[in-house]
Design a protein around this motif. Structure first.
Motif, mmCIF file in Angstrom:
data_model
loop_
_atom_site.group_PDB
_atom_site.id
_atom_site.type_symbol
_atom_site.label_atom_id
_atom_site.label_comp_id
_atom_site.label_asym_id
_atom_site.label_seq_id
_atom_site.Cartn_x
_atom_site.Cartn_y
_atom_site.Cartn_z
ATOM 1 N N ILE A 243 0.782 -1.353 0.147
ATOM 2 C CA ILE A 243 0.031 -0.018 -0.082
ATOM 3 C C ILE A 243 0.903 1.132 0.100
ATOM 4 C CG2 ILE A 243 -0.297 -0.118 2.474
ATOM 5 C CD1 ILE A 243 -3.015 1.237 0.454
ATOM 6 N N ALA A 244 0.623 2.195 -1.078
ATOM 7 C CA ALA A 244 1.604 3.254 -1.199
ATOM 8 C C ALA A 244 1.226 4.213 0.072
ATOM 9 C CB ALA A 244 1.336 3.997 -2.381
ATOM 10 N N VAL A 245 2.400 4.915 0.506
ATOM 11 C CA VAL A 245 2.167 5.859 1.447
ATOM 12 C C VAL A 245 3.272 6.794 0.940
ATOM 13 C CG1 VAL A 245 2.309 6.788 3.804
ATOM 14 C CG2 VAL A 245 1.933 4.341 3.203
ATOM 15 N N PRO A 246 2.646 8.032 0.134
ATOM 16 C CA PRO A 246 3.598 8.814 -0.731
ATOM 17 C C PRO A 246 4.412 9.881 0.274
ATOM 18 C CG PRO A 246 1.586 8.802 -1.534
ATOM 19 C CD PRO A 246 1.388 8.251 -0.396
ATOM 20 N N ALA A 247 5.752 10.005 -0.026
ATOM 21 C CA ALA A 247 6.539 11.098 0.563
ATOM 22 C C ALA A 247 5.882 12.471 0.450
ATOM 23 C CB ALA A 247 7.778 10.801 0.102
ATOM 24 N N SER A 248 5.491 12.835 -0.829
ATOM 25 C CA SER A 248 4.814 14.204 -0.895
ATOM 26 C C SER A 248 3.627 14.518 0.076
ATOM 27 C CB SER A 248 4.499 14.315 -2.360
ATOM 28 O OG SER A 248 3.600 13.142 -2.710
ATOM 29 N N THR A 249 3.280 13.300 0.639
ATOM 30 C CA THR A 249 1.874 13.419 1.453
ATOM 31 C C THR A 249 2.145 13.665 2.834
ATOM 32 O OG1 THR A 249 0.560 12.257 -0.309
ATOM 33 C CG2 THR A 249 -0.506 12.639 1.837
ATOM 34 N N ALA B 41 7.413 14.652 9.718
ATOM 35 C CA ALA B 41 6.913 13.595 9.197
ATOM 36 C C ALA B 41 5.544 13.159 9.891
ATOM 37 C CB ALA B 41 7.805 12.382 9.105
ATOM 38 N N ASN B 42 4.751 12.468 9.200
ATOM 39 C CA ASN B 42 3.534 12.057 9.884
ATOM 40 C C ASN B 42 3.571 10.290 9.433
ATOM 41 O OD1 ASN B 42 1.030 10.859 10.619
ATOM 42 N ND2 ASN B 42 -0.145 12.844 10.393
ATOM 43 N N LEU B 43 3.920 9.664 10.504
ATOM 44 C CA LEU B 43 4.237 8.244 10.083
ATOM 45 C C LEU B 43 2.736 7.396 10.595
ATOM 46 C CD1 LEU B 43 7.884 7.822 10.882
ATOM 47 C CD2 LEU B 43 6.948 8.237 8.661
ATOM 48 N N ASP B 44 1.959 8.143 11.219
ATOM 49 C CA ASP B 44 0.858 7.322 11.730
ATOM 50 C C ASP B 44 0.462 6.069 10.657
ATOM 51 O OD1 ASP B 44 0.818 9.102 13.774
ATOM 52 O OD2 ASP B 44 -1.061 10.283 13.217
ATOM 53 N N LYS B 45 0.035 6.476 9.284
ATOM 54 C CA LYS B 45 -0.604 5.418 8.440
ATOM 55 C C LYS B 45 0.547 4.445 8.201
ATOM 56 C CE LYS B 45 -4.589 6.119 7.103
ATOM 57 N NZ LYS B 45 -4.921 6.758 8.341
ATOM 58 N N PHE B 46 1.691 4.724 8.280
ATOM 59 C CA PHE B 46 2.792 3.775 8.288
ATOM 60 C C PHE B 46 2.509 2.683 9.305
ATOM 61 C CE2 PHE B 46 5.780 5.421 5.099
ATOM 62 C CZ PHE B 46 6.392 4.375 4.583
ATOM 63 N N ILE C 188 -1.684 18.254 -7.352
ATOM 64 C CA ILE C 188 -0.630 17.604 -6.483
ATOM 65 C C ILE C 188 -1.649 16.519 -5.706
ATOM 66 C CG2 ILE C 188 -0.741 19.375 -4.524
ATOM 67 C CD1 ILE C 188 2.361 17.099 -5.248
ATOM 68 N N ALA C 189 -1.320 15.166 -5.870
ATOM 69 C CA ALA C 189 -2.465 14.322 -5.127
ATOM 70 C C ALA C 189 -1.996 13.984 -3.691
ATOM 71 C CB ALA C 189 -2.153 12.871 -5.894
ATOM 72 N N VAL C 190 -3.176 14.032 -2.958
ATOM 73 C CA VAL C 190 -3.099 13.719 -1.684
ATOM 74 C C VAL C 190 -4.017 12.594 -1.365
ATOM 75 C CG1 VAL C 190 -3.422 14.803 0.607
ATOM 76 C CG2 VAL C 190 -2.599 16.165 -1.221
ATOM 77 N N PRO C 191 -3.605 11.290 -1.150
ATOM 78 C CA PRO C 191 -4.469 10.164 -1.549
ATOM 79 C C PRO C 191 -5.165 9.958 -0.048
ATOM 80 C CG PRO C 191 -2.438 9.628 -2.115
ATOM 81 C CD PRO C 191 -2.270 10.989 -1.503
ATOM 82 N N ALA C 192 -6.428 9.756 -0.241
ATOM 83 C CA ALA C 192 -7.502 9.594 0.786
ATOM 84 C C ALA C 192 -6.921 8.154 1.665
ATOM 85 C CB ALA C 192 -9.001 9.240 0.524
ATOM 86 N N SER C 193 -6.175 7.191 1.177
ATOM 87 C CA SER C 193 -6.017 6.085 1.811
ATOM 88 C C SER C 193 -4.589 6.619 2.764
ATOM 89 C CB SER C 193 -5.503 5.086 0.808
ATOM 90 O OG SER C 193 -4.690 5.466 -0.087
ATOM 91 N N THR C 194 -4.086 7.776 2.510
ATOM 92 C CA THR C 194 -2.898 7.955 3.294
ATOM 93 C C THR C 194 -3.327 8.905 4.356
ATOM 94 O OG1 THR C 194 -1.368 7.788 1.418
ATOM 95 C CG2 THR C 194 -0.667 9.117 3.342
ATOM 96 N N ILE C 195 -4.430 9.863 4.336
ATOM 97 C CA ILE C 195 -4.934 10.822 5.180
ATOM 98 C C ILE C 195 -5.881 10.619 6.118
ATOM 99 C CG2 ILE C 195 -3.574 12.421 3.783
ATOM 100 C CD1 ILE C 195 -6.375 13.820 3.029
#
Lengths: 270, 270
Positions: free
Chosen positions: A105-111, A123-128, B105-112
């Motif tokens: 599951i992608a967790v993009p650095a830009s986010t 950084a917000n590593l919660d989703k990780f 710029i994408a901010v995916p729901a699955s990440t936030i």
């Protein structure tokens, strides 16, 4: 927990001016990772480089260099073009890994990251953590991020592994690259170059500037710097050649494999 | 700030069993948005639906329904397959918008986001705010998210617009769909159906269950529910047919356009 880096030079045809994936490497490496996970419960995070999907654009738009106010929109377009291209590579990488049954599951650095002068500062590593707890394999890649000082910066996969390894308490870090490990000097130039089994300081390099490829995110010396920083925290890492079949699999299994261990401990302690 | 939704039924060939993009709509809508931004400083957030890139998979894997422990890995693979496919659509949408000079710029729901029983319960909107402050156009799309109660859930673009409009204090919400707005009954079945210029309660629908298309995320009734909730907060929205040239452009410019305004205010107050 293991942090595994798949180098951009392994996953893409890095020297191509067009964004081109290296299908056979991607497919083989996906199998190796899947084979490991089938028989191991270990948590895994995958970081991938972006090779020809990111570097030519980062160079073209000079992301991370200072610029005039009048160039802001041009730079912004560069920023979002890069984000979109590396996302495309990530889609292709994930597609192959998912086909092998790996729940990436992608967790993009830009986010999730912000930088200060090209270094991750927030950084917000919660989703990780949430994805790891639930048995997913989070995947992240070299990317553009907002920078407090420079407005925008490129963050390499190597900086990301260092950051994640420390902040997620990794037990092991594996770098799958296109070289066998760290040589004292460039083995393509010097016949008497030798491969370090273990490496603990940049001072050990005989021909520093000349050591293998240099890319926009720092090349091999950049990698080593990140890993030496990790070693300061007691986290050892290994650089292996991911172009050679089963090297990544062996490293994941902690089997004997050709490569360089980056560590500040004495060899017999490792 | 404007929240603009581009419906999955507009961007993709939604009834196709294969994931297929609607190239001509995407290209035309990108021009319309670009034309608006060229002459307006307004902050913009784009939310897009996922149509045939998400719905068939969400149905196949029954994401959001309860399941046995033994099905967990199967469900996980469904989750990550959906995340990857909607990311692919997002890549294609961004590519076109960037080509028109829009810094999306994408901010995916699955990440936030995290959900509880299919509703967004936790969010980190920091990156949204940072990108908006710096003049980017954040873009987000229907996606899978972790769910505290159901393990995993599908979050529709419509739920996302509602959440973002409230939490980012939107001034305006525009829904580009494949219908002219809200009818009192299905205009394809009833000749005497009429289009509401303004709509304020589901009680106004004559033939509720039968009203236009229903998809896995709730169809038109689902949309209206989200927008009525917004109207309770004093945020009005407009549903327009994005298949018709310049409708989205006119809505962005706040020009007169055929559509339905969802509002709880009296018509003359709007």
């Amino acid at each position: 927990m293991i942090v595994l880096k798949l180098g951009g030079s392994v996953l893409t045809n890095k020297n191509s001016s067009r964004a081109e994936i290296n299908e056979s490497n991607l497919s083989r490496l996906s199998c190796e990772i899947s084979r490991f996970l089938d028989n191991n419960d270990e948590d895994l995070v995958i970081v991938h480089g972006v090779g020809s999907f990111g570097h030519p654009l980062a160079k073209e738009y000079e992301i991370g260099e200072s610029f005039k106010d009048s160039e802001y929109l041009y730079k912004q377009i560069g920023f979002v073009r890069i984000e979109n291209e590396v996302k495309k590579l990530n889609f292709l990488v994930c597609e192959e890994l998912i086909n092998e049954g790996i729940p990436v599951i992608a967790v993009p650095a830009s986010t999730i990251f912000t930088a200060s002068n090209k270094r991750i500062s927030q950084a917000n590593l919660d989703k990780f953590k949430q994805y790891l707890e639930r048995g997913y394999v989070p995947i992240i890649y070299g990317d553009v991020v907002l920078d407090d000082e420079l407005e925008m910066a490129v963050i390499s996969g190597d900086q990301i592994i260092q950051y994640l390894a420390i902040n997620l308490n990794a037990d092991e870090v594996i770098l799958g690259t296109d070289v066998d490990g760290v040589y004292n000097k460039n083995p393509k130039v010097y016949e008497n170059a030798y491969l370090y089994e273990r490496f603990s300081s940049l001072d050990d390099l005989d021909v520093f500037e000349d050591n293998i490829n240099v890319d926009v995110t720092g090349g091999m010396v950049g990698k080593i710097r990140e890993l030496l920083y990790l070693a300061d925290f007691g986290i050892n890492s290994i650089i292996v050649n991911a172009n050679i079949e089963n090297n990544v699999y062996k490293a994941l299994k902690q089997e004997k494999v050709t490569g360089t261990i980056i560590s500040k401990e004495e060899l017999n302690e490792i």
